[in-house]
Enzyme design. Structure first.
Site, mmCIF file in Angstrom:
data_model
loop_
_atom_site.group_PDB
_atom_site.id
_atom_site.type_symbol
_atom_site.label_atom_id
_atom_site.label_comp_id
_atom_site.label_asym_id
_atom_site.label_seq_id
_atom_site.Cartn_x
_atom_site.Cartn_y
_atom_site.Cartn_z
ATOM 1 N N MET A 162 47.666 50.131 52.295
ATOM 2 C CA MET A 162 48.441 49.047 52.881
ATOM 3 C C MET A 162 49.482 49.589 53.847
ATOM 4 S SD MET A 162 50.765 47.748 49.654
ATOM 5 C CE MET A 162 49.412 47.429 48.555
ATOM 6 N N ASP A 163 49.744 48.800 54.858
ATOM 7 C CA ASP A 163 50.805 49.104 55.799
ATOM 8 C C ASP A 163 52.141 48.882 55.095
ATOM 9 O OD1 ASP A 163 52.022 49.622 58.293
ATOM 10 O OD2 ASP A 163 52.187 47.477 58.680
#
Length: 547
Positions: free
Chosen positions: A216-217
């Protein structure tokens, strides 16, 4: 492929089509970006998008690089520093020397990577289709055997065994088997849409339930993508309220993200704010103005050092702010530094609980992929409980990281919201976009879109996928068990045509009745970030807009 083309179209809109080229004689003209030669100089005014990758040769300012690198804060730029096409110049005018042609910019590479990653995805064959290749010939061969073998070898009656062969073909006709999967998929898609989770087709219903690694960012996913004042550190006998009033007076007229954070904190603390006079922006540094007849200023620690007050900020305070990955904002007057504000990107209040739930659901590895600096990323990861951190990544680095995960895990998901995440999202086994705050490119590239920015729906999605697959397996099992029973009865001449028809239609009705149970599990657990159920009206509206 259609989604890939749409994503590329959205990416192309990021870079302006023209650049304002500066010639040797001092004249300027707008030229198509594709026609600008390497080493040519062009002007980027405040608020403009940068058309080409290049090196700043004159001017200073702060650039919003979030579309390319995902960095949450504006990045100061001075002569000698690199800028990217598609990023946004803040205050101040920059003169930039083009270092790459339009076709070779980082943005152009992202566009190519999105297309390449989609092309590398192999189509997944459905289990029922594979099964049919084996099932159909076997049933046909068995029917022929029942029709011919008893009369020819055992002296049976031709009409009796021909009738039994027809009974076998009727009961073996896989109506229930064929509809067991699609009717369950439709129910699963409908339930998820009601919950504000838009799954783009049945192929992506199964994937979340098998997730073993999740990348995930950081900005806009784990964090809110908006800075907040995390701490106020007054110095030289000034109170925290006075320090906030001083900082807010300079920021009243500013729309900078840091200004909004300071004003929000002042309002929350009940500090009355009056605008400073003669405020002036110092590009890439900070602000100056006057309040109550005295000169005041606000800006980075570099700004404080340039004013000769660098040593006034305690070294331990500077180190403490740096270790947490926060942004230091010094506030002072002509006499020195009156205090320091600590600003950081706000972590979603339920992020830690969500990460714990994902681990409990069997997601073995959770990785943060971000363009932000290493210290900021590690501070956020430690607070949330993320397993691995990879920071200071460009889009191509994120793709490399996803490829490594794909090699070592059975099912890899990528959650993102920015253009810089799109290539990595396309390379993962499946991708989830933050639909409320995400870029068009991220949403188009993703296989699943969360129509609010609540990552609390990711654990719900995994659970929903597993519920859907359980019902699909139940339907397939009921269908095959009924078929096997009647095939056995037919082989011994104990089945009738009406019984076969009743069983076939009955099982079909049974699997259709079983699938809608998924509609009862569409609610998302409420959480601190507002993970309340989304109304059907919103989901229908989103679907109507083509998501």
């Amino acid at each position: 492929m259609g989604r890939a083309r749409n994503a590329v179209s959205a990416l192309l809109d990021l870079a302006p089509p023209t650049a304002r080229v500066l010639y040797e004689d001092g004249s300027e003209s707008d030229v198509p970006a594709a026609a600008v030669a390497v080493n040519a100089r062009f002007i980027v005014r405040g608020g403009d998008r940068i058309p080409l990758d290049g090196e700043v040769v004159d001017g200073a300012g702060a650039v919003d690089q979030a579309p390319i690198t995902g960095e949450s804060a504006l990045v100061p730029k001075e002569p000698g520093e690199e800028v990217y096409a598609g990023t946004i110049n803040g205050e101040g005018t920059l003169t930039v020397r083009a270092t790459k042609a339009a076709s070779d910019t980082v943005l152009a590479k992202i566009i190519r990577m999105v297309g390449d990653a989609h092309a590398r995805r192999a189509p997944v064959e459905q289990w029922v289709a594979k099964f049919a290749r084996i099932y159909t010939p076997i049933v046909m061969a068995l029917a022929i055997t029942i029709a011919l073998v008893p009369p020819l070898l055992l002296g049976g009656a031709w009409d009796y065994w021909f009738y039994n062969a027809l009974v076998l073909l009727v009961i073996a006709c896989p109506c229930a088997l064929v509809i067991s999967t699609p009717v369950s998929i439709v129910a699963a898609l409908t339930a998820s849409a009601r919950a504000g989770v838009l799954i783009k087709g049945g192929a992506y219903v199964e994937a979340p339930g098998r997730t073993t690694a999740l990348a995930m960012d950081k900005t806009g996913t784990i964090t809110m993508g908006e800075p907040e004042v995390a701490a106020v550190h007054p110095l030289v006998g000034v109170s925290a309220r006075d320090l906030m009033a001083l900082a807010a007076s300079l920021e009243v007229r500013s729309s900078h993200p840091l200004a909004r954070a300071i004003l929000s904190r002042a309002k929350a603390d009940g500090v009355s704010v009056s605008a400073a006079e003669d405020t002036r922006t110092v590009p890439g540094r900070g602000l100056e103005g006057r309040a109550d007849g005295r000169a005041i200023w606000l800006g980075s620690d570099r700004f404080a050092e340039e004013k000769g007050f660098g040593n006034a900020i305690p070294a331990d305070l500077r180190d403490q702010i740096g270790e947490t990955g926060s942004t230091l904002v010094a506030v002072g007057d002509k006499a020195g530094v009156t205090g320091v504000l600590e600003l950081r990107d706000r972590i979603r209040p339920d992020a830690k609980g969500i990460v714990a739930r994902l681990h409990a659901q069997g997601v073995e590895t959770i990785v943060m992929l971000t363009g932000d600096n290493e210290r900021t990323a590690r501070a956020v990861a430690a607070e949330v409980g993320i397993d691995e951190v990879r920071a200071e990544l460009l889009p191509e680095d994120k793709v490399t990281a996803i490829e490594e995960l794909v090699e070592s895990h059975d099912m890899v998901a990528m959650i993102g919201d920015g253009v810089n995440d799109a290539p990595a999202m396309a390379r993962a086994h499946y991708a989830i976009a933050m639909g409320a705050v995400g870029s068009d490119a991220a949403i188009e590239t993703a296989d699943i879109a969360l129509m609010t920015d609540d990552i609390g729906k990711v654990p719900w999605l995994i659970g929903h996928s597993r519920r859907a697959m359980t019902i699909i397996h139940q339907n397939i099992g009921i269908s095959l068990a009924t078929k096997a029973l009647f095939v056995g009865l037919t082989a011994f001449g104990m089945a009738s045509m009406w019984g076969a028809i009743a069983a076939d239609v009955g099982v079909s009705l049974l699997v259709v009745a079983n699938a809608p149970r998924l509609l009862n599990g569409h609610r998302v657990e409420a959480g601190p970030s507002g993970g309340e159920p989304i109304g059907e009206r919103m989901a229908k509206g989103a679907l109507a807009h083509g998501h």
